[in-house]
Design a protein around this motif. Structure first.
Motif, PDB file in Angstrom:
ATOM      1  N   THR A  96       0.706  -1.420   0.205  1.00 15.43           N
ATOM      2  CA  THR A  96      -0.227   0.185  -0.403  1.00 15.43           C
ATOM      3  C   THR A  96       1.024   0.938  -0.315  1.00 15.43           C
ATOM      4  O   THR A  96       0.518   2.273  -0.964  1.00 15.43           O
ATOM      5  CB  THR A  96      -1.288  -0.287   1.276  1.00 15.43           C
ATOM      6  N   VAL A  97       2.081   1.062   1.157  1.00 15.36           N
ATOM      7  CA  VAL A  97       3.163   2.514   0.792  1.00 15.36           C
ATOM      8  C   VAL A  97       3.444   2.189  -0.204  1.00 15.36           C
ATOM      9  O   VAL A  97       3.761   3.882  -0.990  1.00 15.36           O
ATOM     10  CB  VAL A  97       3.628   2.293   1.824  1.00 15.36           C
ATOM     11  N   ILE A  98       4.036   1.643  -1.285  1.00 12.02           N
ATOM     12  CA  ILE A  98       4.438   1.103  -2.969  1.00 12.02           C
ATOM     13  C   ILE A  98       3.851   2.637  -3.656  1.00 12.02           C
ATOM     14  O   ILE A  98       3.838   3.101  -3.789  1.00 12.02           O
ATOM     15  CB  ILE A  98       5.074  -0.004  -2.748  1.00 12.02           C
ATOM     16  N   ILE A  99       3.135   1.671  -3.153  1.00 11.17           N
ATOM     17  CA  ILE A  99       1.576   1.424  -4.350  1.00 11.17           C
ATOM     18  C   ILE A  99       1.506   3.855  -3.822  1.00 11.17           C
ATOM     19  O   ILE A  99       1.047   4.262  -5.038  1.00 11.17           O
ATOM     20  CB  ILE A  99       0.114   1.458  -4.287  1.00 11.17           C
ATOM     21  N   GLY A 100       1.218   4.211  -2.822  1.00 12.30           N
ATOM     22  CA  GLY A 100       0.847   5.105  -2.824  1.00 12.30           C
ATOM     23  C   GLY A 100       1.930   5.825  -3.298  1.00 12.30           C
ATOM     24  O   GLY A 100       2.209   7.618  -3.720  1.00 12.30           O
ATOM     25  N   GLY A 101       3.105   5.568  -2.734  1.00 12.19           N
ATOM     26  CA  GLY A 101       4.403   6.227  -3.605  1.00 12.19           C
ATOM     27  C   GLY A 101       4.703   6.442  -5.247  1.00 12.19           C
ATOM     28  O   GLY A 101       5.288   7.236  -5.073  1.00 12.19           O
ATOM     29  N   LEU A 102       4.169   5.702  -5.437  1.00 12.48           N
ATOM     30  CA  LEU A 102       4.052   5.687  -6.943  1.00 12.48           C
ATOM     31  C   LEU A 102       2.917   6.455  -7.285  1.00 12.48           C
ATOM     32  O   LEU A 102       3.066   7.255  -8.271  1.00 12.48           O
ATOM     33  CB  LEU A 102       3.819   4.127  -7.176  1.00 12.48           C
ATOM     34  N   ILE A 103       1.717   7.021  -6.736  1.00 13.61           N
ATOM     35  CA  ILE A 103       0.309   7.409  -7.080  1.00 13.61           C
ATOM     36  C   ILE A 103       1.860   8.998  -6.896  1.00 13.61           C
ATOM     37  O   ILE A 103       1.691   9.995  -7.987  1.00 13.61           O
ATOM     38  CB  ILE A 103       0.007   7.587  -6.230  1.00 13.61           C
ATOM     39  N   GLY A 104       3.067   8.792  -5.815  1.00 14.68           N
ATOM     40  CA  GLY A 104       2.794  10.593  -5.613  1.00 14.68           C
ATOM     41  C   GLY A 104       3.569  11.047  -6.422  1.00 14.68           C
ATOM     42  O   GLY A 104       4.051  11.994  -6.878  1.00 14.68           O
ATOM     43  N   LEU A 105       4.685   9.777  -7.320  1.00 15.67           N
ATOM     44  CA  LEU A 105       5.781   9.938  -8.648  1.00 15.67           C
ATOM     45  C   LEU A 105       4.980  10.825  -9.737  1.00 15.67           C
ATOM     46  O   LEU A 105       5.555  11.379 -10.233  1.00 15.67           O
ATOM     47  CB  LEU A 105       6.423   8.289  -8.326  1.00 15.67           C
ATOM     48  N   VAL A 106       4.259  10.077  -9.851  1.00 17.39           N
ATOM     49  CA  VAL A 106       2.959  10.792 -11.635  1.00 17.39           C
ATOM     50  C   VAL A 106       3.253  12.019 -10.763  1.00 17.39           C
ATOM     51  O   VAL A 106       3.199  12.770 -11.986  1.00 17.39           O
ATOM     52  CB  VAL A 106       1.797  10.062 -11.016  1.00 17.39           C
ATOM     53  N   ASN A 107       2.764  12.512  -9.829  1.00 18.43           N
ATOM     54  CA  ASN A 107       2.917  14.287  -9.579  1.00 18.43           C
ATOM     55  C   ASN A 107       3.715  14.825  -9.594  1.00 18.43           C
ATOM     56  O   ASN A 107       3.717  15.451 -10.152  1.00 18.43           O
ATOM     57  CB  ASN A 107       2.020  14.322  -8.502  1.00 18.43           C
ATOM     58  N   GLY A 108       4.827  14.092  -8.557  1.00 18.77           N
ATOM     59  CA  GLY A 108       6.583  14.518  -9.232  1.00 18.77           C
ATOM     60  C   GLY A 108       6.728  14.577 -10.118  1.00 18.77           C
ATOM     61  O   GLY A 108       7.597  15.700 -10.962  1.00 18.77           O
ATOM     62  N   ILE A 109       6.995  13.787 -11.405  1.00 23.77           N
ATOM     63  CA  ILE A 109       7.337  13.364 -12.437  1.00 23.77           C
ATOM     64  C   ILE A 109       6.501  14.669 -13.090  1.00 23.77           C
ATOM     65  O   ILE A 109       7.662  15.616 -14.208  1.00 23.77           O
ATOM     66  CB  ILE A 109       7.180  12.418 -13.398  1.00 23.77           C
ATOM     67  N   ILE A 110       5.449  15.202 -13.257  1.00 16.83           N
ATOM     68  CA  ILE A 110       4.846  15.563 -14.366  1.00 16.83           C
ATOM     69  C   ILE A 110       4.908  16.792 -13.954  1.00 16.83           C
ATOM     70  O   ILE A 110       5.024  18.072 -14.063  1.00 16.83           O
ATOM     71  CB  ILE A 110       3.040  15.694 -13.847  1.00 16.83           C
ATOM     72  N   VAL A 111       5.374  17.777 -12.169  1.00 14.59           N
ATOM     73  CA  VAL A 111       5.496  18.371 -11.599  1.00 14.59           C
ATOM     74  C   VAL A 111       6.766  18.775 -12.226  1.00 14.59           C
ATOM     75  O   VAL A 111       7.275  20.461 -12.923  1.00 14.59           O
ATOM     76  CB  VAL A 111       5.229  18.689 -10.225  1.00 14.59           C
ATOM     77  N   ALA A 112       7.924  18.332 -11.806  1.00 18.87           N
ATOM     78  CA  ALA A 112       9.534  18.051 -11.940  1.00 18.87           C
ATOM     79  C   ALA A 112      10.001  18.975 -13.145  1.00 18.87           C
ATOM     80  O   ALA A 112      10.241  19.645 -14.166  1.00 18.87           O
ATOM     81  CB  ALA A 112      10.205  17.720 -11.128  1.00 18.87           C
ATOM     82  N   ILE A 207      14.442  16.632  -6.069  1.00 17.59           N
ATOM     83  CA  ILE A 207      14.349  16.958  -5.178  1.00 17.59           C
ATOM     84  C   ILE A 207      13.245  16.999  -5.584  1.00 17.59           C
ATOM     85  O   ILE A 207      12.535  16.745  -3.866  1.00 17.59           O
ATOM     86  CB  ILE A 207      15.410  18.253  -4.352  1.00 17.59           C
ATOM     87  N   LYS A 208      12.553  17.978  -6.219  1.00 19.21           N
ATOM     88  CA  LYS A 208      10.910  17.927  -5.966  1.00 19.21           C
ATOM     89  C   LYS A 208       9.953  17.178  -5.742  1.00 19.21           C
ATOM     90  O   LYS A 208       9.393  16.368  -5.548  1.00 19.21           O
ATOM     91  CB  LYS A 208      10.923  19.300  -7.646  1.00 19.21           C
ATOM     92  N   ALA A 209      10.639  15.926  -6.804  1.00 17.70           N
ATOM     93  CA  ALA A 209       9.583  15.126  -7.565  1.00 17.70           C
ATOM     94  C   ALA A 209       9.363  13.903  -6.753  1.00 17.70           C
ATOM     95  O   ALA A 209       8.787  12.917  -5.706  1.00 17.70           O
ATOM     96  CB  ALA A 209      10.253  14.011  -8.382  1.00 17.70           C
ATOM     97  N   LEU A 210      10.528  13.541  -5.509  1.00 20.45           N
ATOM     98  CA  LEU A 210      10.410  12.852  -4.482  1.00 20.45           C
ATOM     99  C   LEU A 210      10.004  12.990  -3.720  1.00 20.45           C
ATOM    100  O   LEU A 210       9.299  12.576  -2.547  1.00 20.45           O
ATOM    101  CB  LEU A 210      12.106  12.571  -3.879  1.00 20.45           C
TER     102      LEU A 210
END
Length: 309
Positions: A96-112, A207-210
């Motif tokens: 679950t935590v990994i899935i949450g991290g991957l969802i966050g990564l989608v945001n991070g990549i688009i932002v960064a 840094i921003k993506a993470l």
């Protein structure tokens, strides 16, 4: 001397505000300062505090993550479906935590990488992830999760609620990362001046993506606590949680423009919101008025922070 006192009061304004709030509520209702109620406050605060920890990292870089509520919903639904199948609790936590991290990564990549404002990106993904949750759950709650899973949100260890222990561990790890590691220093640097950080050799995109990965992972962990406490996963879970998390960070003294703030302040900010909610409930204040009071408190905090800059 007067200037030193004023500076000291401003430095600890969040803690002072929390203490004043506790005193006022305890005078109004004697039920506040009871052991069962205090433990209940800490348990309720733990959900928002976990999300706020991740949000603090994001805001310190000058970003924002409006998708944490939707991330919580989809992560909670996945955790619940795994619990239904009697999957090992530790494995559920990790996945679950990994899935949450991957969802966050989608945001991070688009932002960064996409160089798009975080507000716009996470506003869009908030809607997308909520839609994914409805599709995944077919719009119906997932229940029948078993006592092993529900123990996470309702169990105690030596009399201390497990959610309180979880947030204590999360806060300690996050504090160490933010204050004792190079990455933590880079987070502050990027939030303070991204262009200067980039010119000094810092990989600002990384840094921003993470920080969005951390925010997504924190939301997913909070999803486990919420889902296990209730005993079911609702597709509507987490609605409005992003606002409470942002409020906790702001009340804790973190600047919305980035580069300034602390994790300790964020936890205190989460406590302020939790104590305020609890006090208003004990006083039987209508939920409609509670929203007004909470909004005014947040607005006041932002105005005071702006005035003292």
């Amino acid at each position: 001397m007067e200037k030193d006192i004023k500076s000291l009061l401003f430095k600890y304004k969040s803690l002072i505000g929390l203490l004043i709030l506790c005193i006022v509520i305890s005078l109004v209702t004697p039920r506040f300062l009871t052991v069962p109620n205090i433990l209940n406050v800490f348990t309720q605060v733990s959900v928002n505090a976990i999300i706020a920890v991740g949000m603090c990292f994001v805001i310190l870089t000058g970003g924002i993550d409006l998708s944490v509520g939707s991330t919580l919903a989809i992560a909670g639904a996945i955790a619940a479906s795994l619990a239904q199948k009697n999957v090992n609790i530790v494995l559920i936590l990790i996945l679950t935590v990994i899935i949450g991290g991957l969802i966050g990564l989608v945001n991070g990549i688009i932002v960064a990488k996409g160089k798009i404002q975080a507000f716009i990106v996470t506003l869009a993904t908030m809607t997308v992830f909520r839609g994914v949750t409805y599709v995944y759950t077919n719009g119906t709650p997932i229940s029948g999760l078993g006592t092993n899973f529900t123990f996470i949100g309702n169990g105690t260890i030596i009399g201390i609620p497990l959610p309180v222990i979880i947030i204590a561990i999360v806060a300690l790890i996050a504090w160490y990362v933010l204050t004792q590691t190079r990455y933590g220093r880079y987070v502050y640097a990027v939030g303070g001046n991204e262009d200067s950080s980039r010119l000094s050799g810092i990989n600002t995109d990384k840094i921003k993506a993470l920080v969005y990965v951390l925010s997504g992972a924190a939301a997913a962990l909070s999803a486990i606590v919420v889902t296990s406490r209730i005993g079911s996963a609702s597709p509507n879970a987490g609605s409005g949680f992003e606002l409470d998390a942002i409020a906790a960070v702001v009340l804790g003294g973190t600047s919305l423009s980035g580069g300034e703030g602390s994790l300790t302040g964020t936890i205190i900010g989460a406590m302020i919101i939790g104590v305020l909610n609890n006090g208003l409930n004990l006083m039987n204040v209508s939920p409609f008025y509670q929203s007004i009071v909470k909004g005014l408190v947040i607005l006041l905090a932002v105005m005071l922070d702006k005035k003292n800059k």
